[in-house]
Design a protein around this motif. Structure first.
Motif, PDB file in Angstrom:
ATOM      1  N   ALA A   1       9.374  -3.422  -2.791  1.00 36.57           N
ATOM      2  CA  ALA A   1       8.849  -4.402  -3.757  1.00 36.57           C
ATOM      3  C   ALA A   1       9.955  -4.838  -4.704  1.00 36.57           C
ATOM      4  CB  ALA A   1       7.675  -3.816  -4.535  1.00 36.57           C
ATOM      5  N   SER A   2      10.781  -3.902  -5.108  1.00 37.54           N
ATOM      6  CA  SER A   2      11.903  -4.230  -5.984  1.00 37.54           C
ATOM      7  C   SER A   2      12.862  -5.189  -5.287  1.00 37.54           C
ATOM      8  CB  SER A   2      12.632  -2.944  -6.383  1.00 37.54           C
ATOM      9  OG  SER A   2      13.771  -3.241  -7.144  1.00 37.54           O
ATOM     10  N   ALA A   3      13.173  -4.927  -4.019  1.00 39.58           N
ATOM     11  CA  ALA A   3      14.066  -5.814  -3.263  1.00 39.58           C
ATOM     12  C   ALA A   3      13.440  -7.199  -3.108  1.00 39.58           C
ATOM     13  CB  ALA A   3      14.363  -5.210  -1.893  1.00 39.58           C
ATOM     14  N   TYR A   4      12.133  -7.236  -2.849  1.00 37.48           N
ATOM     15  CA  TYR A   4      11.443  -8.517  -2.667  1.00 37.48           C
ATOM     16  C   TYR A   4      11.479  -9.361  -3.939  1.00 37.48           C
ATOM     17  CZ  TYR A   4       7.671 -11.877  -2.066  1.00 37.48           C
ATOM     18  OH  TYR A   4       6.939 -13.042  -2.025  1.00 37.48           O
ATOM     19  N   VAL A   5      11.160  -8.756  -5.071  1.00 35.40           N
ATOM     20  CA  VAL A   5      11.128  -9.551  -6.302  1.00 35.40           C
ATOM     21  C   VAL A   5      12.528  -9.936  -6.760  1.00 35.40           C
ATOM     22  CG1 VAL A   5       8.886  -8.652  -7.046  1.00 35.40           C
ATOM     23  CG2 VAL A   5      10.961  -7.571  -7.882  1.00 35.40           C
TER      24      VAL A   5
ATOM     25  N   ASP B   1      18.635 -13.174  -5.756  1.00 34.18           N
ATOM     26  CA  ASP B   1      19.724 -12.313  -5.319  1.00 34.18           C
ATOM     27  C   ASP B   1      19.629 -12.143  -3.806  1.00 34.18           C
ATOM     28  OD1 ASP B   1      21.664 -10.426  -4.871  1.00 34.18           O
ATOM     29  OD2 ASP B   1      21.024  -9.093  -6.489  1.00 34.18           O
ATOM     30  N   GLY B   2      20.361 -12.972  -3.075  1.00 32.33           N
ATOM     31  CA  GLY B   2      20.301 -12.989  -1.617  1.00 32.33           C
ATOM     32  C   GLY B   2      20.813 -11.728  -0.953  1.00 32.33           C
ATOM     33  N   THR B   3      21.493 -10.863  -1.697  1.00 34.93           N
ATOM     34  CA  THR B   3      22.003  -9.634  -1.092  1.00 34.93           C
ATOM     35  C   THR B   3      20.871  -8.693  -0.678  1.00 34.93           C
ATOM     36  OG1 THR B   3      22.224  -8.547  -3.249  1.00 34.93           O
ATOM     37  CG2 THR B   3      24.144  -9.750  -2.423  1.00 34.93           C
ATOM     38  N   TYR B   4      19.688  -8.897  -1.203  1.00 33.86           N
ATOM     39  CA  TYR B   4      18.559  -8.023  -0.875  1.00 33.86           C
ATOM     40  C   TYR B   4      17.805  -8.459   0.379  1.00 33.86           C
ATOM     41  CZ  TYR B   4      19.123  -5.514  -5.212  1.00 33.86           C
ATOM     42  OH  TYR B   4      19.624  -4.724  -6.220  1.00 33.86           O
TER      43      TYR B   4
ATOM     44  N   GLU C   1      14.440  -7.231   5.004  1.00 33.45           N
ATOM     45  CA  GLU C   1      14.038  -7.519   6.390  1.00 33.45           C
ATOM     46  C   GLU C   1      14.186  -6.278   7.263  1.00 33.45           C
ATOM     47  OE1 GLU C   1      16.117 -10.835   8.090  1.00 33.45           O
ATOM     48  OE2 GLU C   1      15.123 -12.276   6.790  1.00 33.45           O
ATOM     49  N   SER C   2      15.298  -5.591   7.115  1.00 26.75           N
ATOM     50  CA  SER C   2      15.551  -4.392   7.909  1.00 26.75           C
ATOM     51  C   SER C   2      14.518  -3.309   7.612  1.00 26.75           C
ATOM     52  CB  SER C   2      16.963  -3.887   7.615  1.00 26.75           C
ATOM     53  OG  SER C   2      17.199  -2.690   8.296  1.00 26.75           O
ATOM     54  N   TRP C   3      14.246  -3.067   6.323  1.00 21.33           N
ATOM     55  CA  TRP C   3      13.294  -2.022   5.949  1.00 21.33           C
ATOM     56  C   TRP C   3      11.902  -2.348   6.474  1.00 21.33           C
ATOM     57  CZ3 TRP C   3       8.724  -1.146   3.546  1.00 21.33           C
ATOM     58  CH2 TRP C   3       8.432   0.184   3.232  1.00 21.33           C
TER      59      TRP C   3
ATOM     60  N   ALA D   1       6.743 -16.313   2.606  1.00 26.05           N
ATOM     61  CA  ALA D   1       6.437 -15.664   1.325  1.00 26.05           C
ATOM     62  C   ALA D   1       7.381 -16.147   0.225  1.00 26.05           C
ATOM     63  CB  ALA D   1       6.534 -14.150   1.467  1.00 26.05           C
ATOM     64  N   LEU D   2       8.616 -16.447   0.591  1.00 28.39           N
ATOM     65  CA  LEU D   2       9.601 -16.887  -0.401  1.00 28.39           C
ATOM     66  C   LEU D   2       9.492 -18.368  -0.730  1.00 28.39           C
ATOM     67  CD1 LEU D   2      12.779 -14.984   0.837  1.00 28.39           C
ATOM     68  CD2 LEU D   2      11.310 -14.408  -1.110  1.00 28.39           C
TER      69      LEU D   2
END
Length: 184
Positions: A46-50, A57-60, A65-67, A100-101
């Motif tokens: 959830a932290s990575a998504y938000v 922050d595109g680094t997430y 996606e992998s997780w 979603a984005l």
């Protein structure tokens, strides 16, 4: 304006939903997200998504996606015996995350303008076009095209699976809203 006049404006009898100003959608800002992240109450995905959606922050994206693919989608496929090529599962995650984005707001003649509700016969009802989410849904044809499959195959076999994956991102958004609600 006198105090009595101001009070009169907020009385239930003076509110007219039919004359409401459109476009009053509440927006989550980067500051809201920073506050929620600072509380430390969000799960790692959830932290990575938000961070990806609201802090841009595109680094997430790759991590998320992998997780989701490894921890959720592969498990769903194994538990429910999905028959598909291995390359389709990461693509399902990618297309669901893209949707979603997206900032698509429910618009149009029959849309709700992003509020999730419409006025019918003087009553508020969930918007039929977006199912009360306030967001424009991508069409089934669009989803099938993005996944590289025929629309009928998507509708028959993959639609519910796709919606289950998309639901993960909705849960992450809900987790953010709950964290904000507790602290604000």
């Amino acid at each position: 304006m006198a105090g009595a006049e101001v009070t009169k404006l907020v009385l239930p009898s003076s509110i007219r939903f039919g004359n409401a100003v459109q476009g009053g959608k509440k927006k989550i800002t980067g500051e809201d997200v920073s506050a929620a992240l600072g509380y430390g109450k969000l799960s790692e995905p959830a932290s990575a998504y938000v961070r990806l959606k609201y802090c841009l922050d595109g680094t997430y994206r790759g991590r998320l996606e992998s997780w989701v693919t490894k921890e959720k989608v592969y498990n769903y496929a194994e538990q429910e015996n999905w028959i598909c090529g291995v390359s389709l599962l990461p693509k399902l995650t990618q297309v669901a995350l893209d949707e979603a984005l997206s900032d698509g707001v429910c618009k149009g003649r029959r849309g709700c303008g992003g509020t999730g509700v419409q006025v019918a016969n003087g009553k508020l009802i969930p918007c039929r076009k977006c199912d009360g989410t306030g967001r424009k849904k991508h069409s089934k044809s669009h989803r099938a095209r993005e996944l590289g499959m025929h629309r009928h195959t998507f509708n028959r076999t993959w639609q519910q699976r796709y919606e289950r994956i998309f639901g993960l991102f909705v849960e992450y958004e809900h987790e953010l809203v709950q964290a904000l609600r507790k602290k604000l």
